[in-house]
Write a protein that holds these residues in place. Structure first.
Motif, PDB file in Angstrom:
ATOM      1  N   TYR A  25     -27.659  37.151  36.394  1.00 57.98           N
ATOM      2  CA  TYR A  25     -27.862  36.324  35.213  1.00 57.98           C
ATOM      3  C   TYR A  25     -28.250  37.211  34.044  1.00 57.98           C
ATOM      4  CZ  TYR A  25     -27.251  32.265  38.064  1.00 57.98           C
ATOM      5  OH  TYR A  25     -26.685  31.322  38.874  1.00 57.98           O
ATOM      6  N   ARG A  26     -28.068  36.719  32.836  1.00 60.62           N
ATOM      7  CA  ARG A  26     -28.277  37.529  31.645  1.00 60.62           C
ATOM      8  C   ARG A  26     -29.749  37.575  31.257  1.00 60.62           C
ATOM      9  NH1 ARG A  26     -23.279  38.486  29.181  1.00 60.62           N
ATOM     10  NH2 ARG A  26     -21.628  37.181  29.981  1.00 60.62           N
ATOM     11  N   ALA A  27     -30.132  38.669  30.620  1.00 55.42           N
ATOM     12  CA  ALA A  27     -31.510  38.852  30.181  1.00 55.42           C
ATOM     13  C   ALA A  27     -31.750  38.114  28.858  1.00 55.42           C
ATOM     14  CB  ALA A  27     -31.798  40.339  30.017  1.00 55.42           C
ATOM     15  N   ASN A  28     -32.990  38.105  28.399  1.00 55.98           N
ATOM     16  CA  ASN A  28     -33.413  37.560  27.097  1.00 55.98           C
ATOM     17  C   ASN A  28     -33.337  36.043  27.027  1.00 55.98           C
ATOM     18  OD1 ASN A  28     -33.746  40.235  26.003  1.00 55.98           O
ATOM     19  ND2 ASN A  28     -31.521  40.326  25.822  1.00 55.98           N
ATOM     20  N   LYS A  29     -33.550  35.343  28.136  1.00 55.78           N
ATOM     21  CA  LYS A  29     -33.480  33.888  28.136  1.00 55.78           C
ATOM     22  C   LYS A  29     -34.821  33.275  28.543  1.00 55.78           C
ATOM     23  CE  LYS A  29     -30.977  30.050  27.869  1.00 55.78           C
ATOM     24  NZ  LYS A  29     -32.011  29.053  28.094  1.00 55.78           N
ATOM     25  N   SER A  30     -35.911  34.057  28.523  1.00 56.03           N
ATOM     26  CA  SER A  30     -37.169  33.532  29.050  1.00 56.03           C
ATOM     27  C   SER A  30     -38.124  33.048  27.974  1.00 56.03           C
ATOM     28  CB  SER A  30     -37.845  34.586  29.919  1.00 56.03           C
ATOM     29  OG  SER A  30     -38.055  35.756  29.167  1.00 56.03           O
ATOM     30  N   HIS A  31     -38.194  33.711  26.832  1.00 56.99           N
ATOM     31  CA  HIS A  31     -39.141  33.271  25.803  1.00 56.99           C
ATOM     32  C   HIS A  31     -38.646  33.715  24.436  1.00 56.99           C
ATOM     33  CE1 HIS A  31     -41.171  37.299  25.263  1.00 56.99           C
ATOM     34  NE2 HIS A  31     -40.491  37.475  26.356  1.00 56.99           N
ATOM     35  N   LEU A  32     -39.351  33.293  23.381  1.00 52.98           N
ATOM     36  CA  LEU A  32     -38.956  33.549  21.986  1.00 52.98           C
ATOM     37  C   LEU A  32     -37.555  33.015  21.706  1.00 52.98           C
ATOM     38  CD1 LEU A  32     -40.251  37.213  21.537  1.00 52.98           C
ATOM     39  CD2 LEU A  32     -41.359  35.130  20.783  1.00 52.98           C
ATOM     40  N   LEU A  33     -37.274  31.827  22.204  1.00 47.91           N
ATOM     41  CA  LEU A  33     -35.924  31.280  22.074  1.00 47.91           C
ATOM     42  C   LEU A  33     -35.692  30.612  20.730  1.00 47.91           C
ATOM     43  CD1 LEU A  33     -35.545  29.805  25.645  1.00 47.91           C
ATOM     44  CD2 LEU A  33     -34.521  31.871  24.760  1.00 47.91           C
ATOM     45  N   GLY A  35     -36.068  31.781  17.789  1.00 50.50           N
ATOM     46  CA  GLY A  35     -35.444  32.683  16.830  1.00 50.50           C
ATOM     47  C   GLY A  35     -34.034  33.067  17.185  1.00 50.50           C
ATOM     48  N   LYS A  36     -33.570  32.640  18.340  1.00 50.97           N
ATOM     49  CA  LYS A  36     -32.222  33.013  18.769  1.00 50.97           C
ATOM     50  C   LYS A  36     -31.271  31.854  18.479  1.00 50.97           C
ATOM     51  CE  LYS A  36     -34.278  35.858  22.265  1.00 50.97           C
ATOM     52  NZ  LYS A  36     -34.749  35.933  23.634  1.00 50.97           N
ATOM     53  N   PRO A  37     -30.084  32.141  17.981  1.00 52.36           N
ATOM     54  CA  PRO A  37     -29.136  31.073  17.672  1.00 52.36           C
ATOM     55  C   PRO A  37     -28.709  30.318  18.928  1.00 52.36           C
ATOM     56  CG  PRO A  37     -28.420  33.161  16.711  1.00 52.36           C
ATOM     57  CD  PRO A  37     -29.565  33.464  17.610  1.00 52.36           C
ATOM     58  N   SER A  38     -28.347  29.052  18.742  1.00 55.30           N
ATOM     59  CA  SER A  38     -27.910  28.222  19.869  1.00 55.30           C
ATOM     60  C   SER A  38     -26.699  28.824  20.557  1.00 55.30           C
ATOM     61  CB  SER A  38     -27.548  26.820  19.387  1.00 55.30           C
ATOM     62  OG  SER A  38     -28.624  26.264  18.685  1.00 55.30           O
ATOM     63  N   ARG A  40     -26.054  31.907  20.980  1.00 51.13           N
ATOM     64  CA  ARG A  40     -26.495  32.997  21.848  1.00 51.13           C
ATOM     65  C   ARG A  40     -27.163  32.462  23.104  1.00 51.13           C
ATOM     66  NH1 ARG A  40     -30.801  37.554  19.867  1.00 51.13           N
ATOM     67  NH2 ARG A  40     -31.089  38.596  21.856  1.00 51.13           N
ATOM     68  N   THR A  41     -28.012  31.427  22.968  1.00 49.80           N
ATOM     69  CA  THR A  41     -28.702  30.909  24.152  1.00 49.80           C
ATOM     70  C   THR A  41     -27.725  30.227  25.102  1.00 49.80           C
ATOM     71  OG1 THR A  41     -29.310  28.918  22.912  1.00 49.80           O
ATOM     72  CG2 THR A  41     -30.921  30.669  23.031  1.00 49.80           C
ATOM     73  N   ARG A  42     -26.676  29.624  24.577  1.00 52.52           N
ATOM     74  CA  ARG A  42     -25.637  29.056  25.453  1.00 52.52           C
ATOM     75  C   ARG A  42     -24.929  30.154  26.224  1.00 52.52           C
ATOM     76  NH1 ARG A  42     -24.492  25.715  21.132  1.00 52.52           N
ATOM     77  NH2 ARG A  42     -22.724  26.992  20.525  1.00 52.52           N
ATOM     78  N   ARG A  43     -24.648  31.263  25.562  1.00 52.13           N
ATOM     79  CA  ARG A  43     -23.982  32.379  26.224  1.00 52.13           C
ATOM     80  C   ARG A  43     -24.884  32.999  27.284  1.00 52.13           C
ATOM     81  NH1 ARG A  43     -23.415  35.861  22.160  1.00 52.13           N
ATOM     82  NH2 ARG A  43     -24.857  37.373  23.046  1.00 52.13           N
ATOM     83  N   LEU A  44     -26.196  32.997  27.054  1.00 50.27           N
ATOM     84  CA  LEU A  44     -27.129  33.585  28.006  1.00 50.27           C
ATOM     85  C   LEU A  44     -27.251  32.748  29.278  1.00 50.27           C
ATOM     86  CD1 LEU A  44     -29.960  34.728  25.587  1.00 50.27           C
ATOM     87  CD2 LEU A  44     -28.301  36.167  26.733  1.00 50.27           C
ATOM     88  N   ARG A  45     -26.854  31.480  29.225  1.00 52.81           N
ATOM     89  CA  ARG A  45     -26.910  30.619  30.416  1.00 52.81           C
ATOM     90  C   ARG A  45     -25.924  31.053  31.489  1.00 52.81           C
ATOM     91  NH1 ARG A  45     -26.119  25.186  27.433  1.00 52.81           N
ATOM     92  NH2 ARG A  45     -27.991  25.255  26.179  1.00 52.81           N
TER      93      ARG A  45
END
Length: 65
Positions: A25-33, A35-38, A40-45
């Protein structure tokens, strides 16, 4: 030969696919979400495959997976 121990931290993070590749699974999906564009967070899923240069090391950590 003695049995090999599975690295429990790696076993929780990686799974083998049917063809023997290693899924992660991809990193950077645990906190400080906030500030991240939607986009990007969809791609991190989504999951992805481990790079082939790292695969032999991870396969040693999960010998029976």
């Amino acid at each position: 030969m003695p049995k090999l121990k599975t690295h429990r931290g790696a076993a929780k993070r990686f799974k083998l696919t049917g063809t023997g590749k290693i899924k992660r699974y991809r990193a950077n999906k645990s906190h400080l979400l906030t500030g991240k564009p939607s986009k990007r967070t969809r791609r991190l899923r989504t999951s992805t495959l481990v790079d082939k240069s790292d695969a032999p090391r991870i396969k040693r950590l999960i010998p029976y997976a």
